[in-house]
Design an enzyme around this catalytic site. Sequence first.
Site, mmCIF file in Angstrom:
data_model
loop_
_atom_site.group_PDB
_atom_site.id
_atom_site.type_symbol
_atom_site.label_atom_id
_atom_site.label_comp_id
_atom_site.label_asym_id
_atom_site.label_seq_id
_atom_site.Cartn_x
_atom_site.Cartn_y
_atom_site.Cartn_z
ATOM 1 N N GLU A 262 5.841 -1.008 -12.436
ATOM 2 C CA GLU A 262 6.561 -0.094 -13.320
ATOM 3 C C GLU A 262 7.022 -0.847 -14.564
ATOM 4 O OE1 GLU A 262 9.714 1.913 -11.265
ATOM 5 O OE2 GLU A 262 8.375 2.850 -9.816
ATOM 6 N N HIS A 280 10.112 7.604 -12.046
ATOM 7 C CA HIS A 280 11.249 7.037 -11.312
ATOM 8 C C HIS A 280 12.538 7.814 -11.631
ATOM 9 C CE1 HIS A 280 12.451 3.063 -9.177
ATOM 10 N NE2 HIS A 280 13.255 4.048 -8.814
#
Length: 527
Positions: A262, A280
Amino acid sequence: MTKPKVLISDKMDPNAARIFEERGCDVDVITGKTPEELKAIIGEYDGLAIRSSTKVTAEILDAATNLKVIGRAGIGVDNVDIPAASSKGVVVMNTPFGNSITTAEHAIALMMALARQIPEANARTKAGEWPKSAFMGVEVTGKTLGLIGAGNIGAIVASRALGLKMKVAAYDPFLTPERAIEIGVEKVDLDTLLARADFITLHTPLTDETRNILSRERLQQAKEGVRIINCARGGLIDEAALKDMLESGHVAGAALDVFKEEPAKENPLFDAPNFICTPHLGASTTEAQVNVALQVAEQMSDYLVNGGVTNALNMPSLSAEEAPKLKPYMALAENLGSLIGQLAHGDLDKISIETEGHAAELNQKPIVGAVLAGLMKRYSQSVNMVNAPFMAKERGMEVREIRNEREGTFQTLIRVTVATSQGNRSVAGTLFGNSDPRLVEIFGIGIEADLSGKMLYIVNQDAPGFIGRVGALMGEYDINIGTFHLGRRGNGDEAIILLSVDQEIPQEVIDKACALDGVKVVRALSF
């Protein structure tokens, strides 16, 4: 008294800074710093409050010479080097409950979106199509939801799923049968869950045991047509295998809020059919952001001001209410650990910490941690309750706890015993008036003494005139005696002198004390 100083290095609800100030801390809010910029200033601070942007590496911790606590506003601490923090004696806290409802609701939302293919139907409708026949969804009512992880968030997901009239099966090695009944789920093994679940949702931390828990092999074991949701941590699913399973149709759909890498600006799954993703967002609600910010500020200030430890990942929890009650016991425990660490010979492979009476009724973990903190000072002066257990483990030390709730000679007693090449050696202490730590035994000899400052320990053969010779030696070198404590096994048998002094004891004095008739051991001690 100097106020503890806290740095908030990531964007967080402004009320967090207010809580720090109200609870007796000075706080600076400085966000967006590079690692080098953070290293340059971190040495000023006692506490560091972060979210996910700040990376607390070993290099940052090396520069954090005054740091005592790191608080993560949220659950995941992937951005903190916990072993390095522990070795530096820095407490690492998170806020595991502040965003639980938000994350659970996001998992349910993704499950519903998967069941009815809402994102793709939305996109095609907005594009001017009317693809009603292209989207045939499934009901969730009566379906089986498989929970991998039935902790706080998993339990909330279960309650919502039960409200949707789903059946819930849970795999979690730490789930007790009683807790399973309480939250209304069926406790199963992972193979059973994979075979039965129509939907699978993951709610477990990323550890060596859980990494790729949904591997290619396990995805193949799963029921054909299963739909998978992950709002927990990236790395729990083999992403390449999941893509293949989506393309083959074995997995009917997947919704991921988290990814192995990420920010996930590129990922092979993005091209997979029946795949939903969000960036997220599990904790991204106004309520959750406020909750975790306030919670981390409360926890950190409690620790820095009152000694309370809540939601720590590398030391036992100790509530702000418990801390004042335990403080004198911990002071006694640390002194006993320090005493036996200074007196015992050779490597210490085993240590036993025994509590009796009132001490046995208390939280034992802080008492054990305090003993180890005192003991491990024989190896390092930069030791505290956080890193002492890790240091003991690194040295292969076996730590044993014994709790005796009965009262003996004393209403409360702590005894520390170590195994040495010369046999077991133990010291014991109590509290006078429930607040004043006092030594009551050294190596089987009864003696009453305070343990503080600089002290001289002498073991000798009991004989007339010996005390006078020790006093004369101290006077010869202008060493002022504060207190003088005596103990012996019996008349003419082995005896102990423990005296406190107001200045450092020169080696020459120790050598002359060793030369006195009947002397067996002389040690300079420091507390």
